[in-house]
Design an enzyme around this catalytic site. Structure first.
Site, PDB file in Angstrom:
ATOM      1  N   ASP A  10       0.853  -1.188   0.000  1.00 52.98           N
ATOM      2  CA  ASP A  10       0.000   0.000   0.000  1.00 52.98           C
ATOM      3  C   ASP A  10       0.886   1.234   0.000  1.00 52.98           C
ATOM      4  OD1 ASP A  10      -1.834   2.167   0.676  1.00 52.98           O
ATOM      5  OD2 ASP A  10      -3.261   0.566   1.141  1.00 52.98           O
ATOM      6  N   ARG A  65       3.346   2.141  -6.050  1.00 54.59           N
ATOM      7  CA  ARG A  65       2.133   2.591  -6.731  1.00 54.59           C
ATOM      8  C   ARG A  65       1.826   1.725  -7.950  1.00 54.59           C
ATOM      9  NH1 ARG A  65       0.033   7.952  -5.945  1.00 54.59           N
ATOM     10  NH2 ARG A  65       1.023   8.957  -4.170  1.00 54.59           N
ATOM     11  N   SER A 101     -18.867  -9.243  -6.696  1.00 57.06           N
ATOM     12  CA  SER A 101     -19.121  -8.222  -5.675  1.00 57.06           C
ATOM     13  C   SER A 101     -19.762  -8.857  -4.451  1.00 57.06           C
ATOM     14  CB  SER A 101     -20.060  -7.145  -6.221  1.00 57.06           C
ATOM     15  OG  SER A 101     -21.379  -7.657  -6.334  1.00 57.06           O
ATOM     16  N   CYS A 102     -19.788  -8.114  -3.352  1.00 60.11           N
ATOM     17  CA  CYS A 102     -20.428  -8.613  -2.131  1.00 60.11           C
ATOM     18  C   CYS A 102     -21.901  -8.907  -2.386  1.00 60.11           C
ATOM     19  CB  CYS A 102     -20.266  -7.607  -0.995  1.00 60.11           C
ATOM     20  SG  CYS A 102     -20.817  -5.932  -1.393  1.00 60.11           S
ATOM     21  N   THR A 103     -22.548  -8.071  -3.193  1.00 60.31           N
ATOM     22  CA  THR A 103     -23.980  -8.244  -3.454  1.00 60.31           C
ATOM     23  C   THR A 103     -24.244  -9.461  -4.340  1.00 60.31           C
ATOM     24  OG1 THR A 103     -24.312  -5.865  -3.210  1.00 60.31           O
ATOM     25  CG2 THR A 103     -26.068  -7.092  -4.295  1.00 60.31           C
ATOM     26  N   THR A 160     -20.271   2.850   1.795  1.00 60.13           N
ATOM     27  CA  THR A 160     -18.916   2.372   1.512  1.00 60.13           C
ATOM     28  C   THR A 160     -17.982   3.556   1.272  1.00 60.13           C
ATOM     29  OG1 THR A 160     -19.328   2.182  -0.869  1.00 60.13           O
ATOM     30  CG2 THR A 160     -19.751   0.219   0.475  1.00 60.13           C
ATOM     31  N   GLY A 174     -24.441  -3.567 -10.730  1.00 57.86           N
ATOM     32  CA  GLY A 174     -24.427  -4.619 -11.750  1.00 57.86           C
ATOM     33  C   GLY A 174     -24.563  -5.999 -11.137  1.00 57.86           C
ATOM     34  N   ARG A 213     -28.385   3.216  -1.268  1.00 60.01           N
ATOM     35  CA  ARG A 213     -27.336   3.392  -0.273  1.00 60.01           C
ATOM     36  C   ARG A 213     -27.953   4.071   0.947  1.00 60.01           C
ATOM     37  NH1 ARG A 213     -21.929   2.597  -1.675  1.00 60.01           N
ATOM     38  NH2 ARG A 213     -21.904   1.047  -3.350  1.00 60.01           N
ATOM     39  N   ASN A 264     -21.493  -7.031   4.161  1.00 62.14           N
ATOM     40  CA  ASN A 264     -20.879  -6.751   2.861  1.00 62.14           C
ATOM     41  C   ASN A 264     -19.360  -6.626   2.931  1.00 62.14           C
ATOM     42  OD1 ASN A 264     -22.528  -4.287   4.002  1.00 62.14           O
ATOM     43  ND2 ASN A 264     -20.653  -3.403   3.127  1.00 62.14           N
TER      44      ASN A 264
END
EC number: 1.2.1.12
Length: 332
Positions: free
Chosen positions: A32, A77, A148-150, A179, A209, A231, A313
């Site tokens: 990071d 980076r 994705s989490c969803t 988020t 999506g 949200r 999530n």
């Protein structure tokens, strides 16, 4: 077990490390460029949502040391410059949210990574949802997406319903926790004007999506599902509302029985089941992808039903990242 590297030590990156520790997986490196090792210690130790880390964490000689295990820290980076090989990291979790295509994520391979797992949906990488389509994985795949989490919440439920009752068509709404991409107060947000409104003040209609992506992991449902998000001003835990028209008529009790059966059988640990009077905070740090709420769903008739399923999530999803890696390692 092969060793894991994490690129991007944000919400998901840090929770993937927690999940790895819980599941006995070995994380050997973190990259990071925006936080140094001392800041990593602080962010990993204290978590406003999931609570303080229960083990030990410290910075020693430039390493992040968690429960006595040294983790190499990089600050690059450009992913191409991360020397994953020097730390022995073979499976890299790409959790910056930036490098989400095969082309961009493949740059990790230059530094010695063997596989890259994108912790987000991808426009072109093969997408996998644990409990749904892992059998489609083949060892020649270098870059994959954990969706994705969803999608991870919706797909296992959709699979059970489609396998047993046939989904003719359906609409999904996710009532989704705030988020990091959202704004604390009103601000500019590119072309998505509503997304730029203050997260703590508003219920914000947003695009997702996630429902269409189910068609990628369950081809039989391609073109049969779509959805949107609201949200809301909560820090964590979201809930899917799946409203579907069924091909085979069924009572709500029959639907519940099939979901409960799956939660105790092939989808154990992935799809949960509850018939208690639960609310969102009851699912903080829940490791399931999806927890079916038997008392919240309703049916209009035997072919038109609304089904409700909760998900942490952040943490549920992070656990699936590790599960996907473990599955890949078993096949590679």
């Amino acid at each position: 077990m092969s060793k894991i590297g994490i690129n991007g030590f944000g919400r998901i990156g840090r929770l993937v490390l927690r999940a790895a520790i819980d599941k006995g997986a070995s994380v050997v490196a973190v990259n990071d460029p925006f936080i140094d090792v001392n800041y990593m210690v602080y962010l990993f130790k204290f978590d406003s949502t999931h609570g303080r880390f229960k083990g030990t964490v410290a910075a020693e000689g430039g390493f992040l040391v968690v429960n006595g295990q040294k983790i190499t820290v990089f600050s690059e980076r450009d992913p191409a410059n991360i020397n994953w090989a020097s730390a022995g990291a073979e499976y890299v979790v790409e959790s910056t949210g930036v490098f989400t295509t095969i082309d961009k994520a493949s740059t990790h391979l230059k530094g010695g990574a063997k596989k890259v797992i994108i912790s987000a949906p991808s426009a072109d990488a093969p997408m996998f949802v644990c409990g749904v389509n892992l059998d489609a994985y083949s060892p020649d795949m270098k870059v994959v997406s954990n969706a994705s989490c969803t999608t991870n919440c919706l797909a296992p439920l959709a699979k059970v319903i489609n396998d047993n009752f046939e989904i003719v068509e359906g609409l999904m709404t996710t009532v989704h926790a705030t988020t990091a991409t959202q704004k604390t107060v009103d601000g500019p947000s590119g072309k998505l004007w509503r997304d730029g409104r203050g997260a703590a003040q508003n219920i914000i209609p947003a695009a997702t999506g996630a429902a269409k992506a189910v068609g990628k992991v369950i081809p039989a449902l391609n073109g049969k599902l779509t959805g949107m998000a609201f949200r809301v001003p909560t820090p964590n835990v979201s809930v899917v509302d799946l409203t579907v028209r069924l091909g085979k008529g069924a009572t709500y009790d029959e639907i519940k029985a099939k979901v409960e059966e799956a939660s105790k059988g092939p989808l154990k640990g992935i799809l949960g089941y509850t018939d208690e009077e639960v609310v969102s905070t009851d699912f903080f740090s829940d490791t399931h992808s999806s927890v079916f709420d038997a008392k919240a769903g309703i049916s209009l008739n035997d072919k038109f039903v609304k089904l409700i399923s909760w998900y942490d999530n952040e943490f549920g999803y992070s656990n699936r990242v590790i599960d996907l890696i473990k599955y890949m390692q078993s096949k590679d």
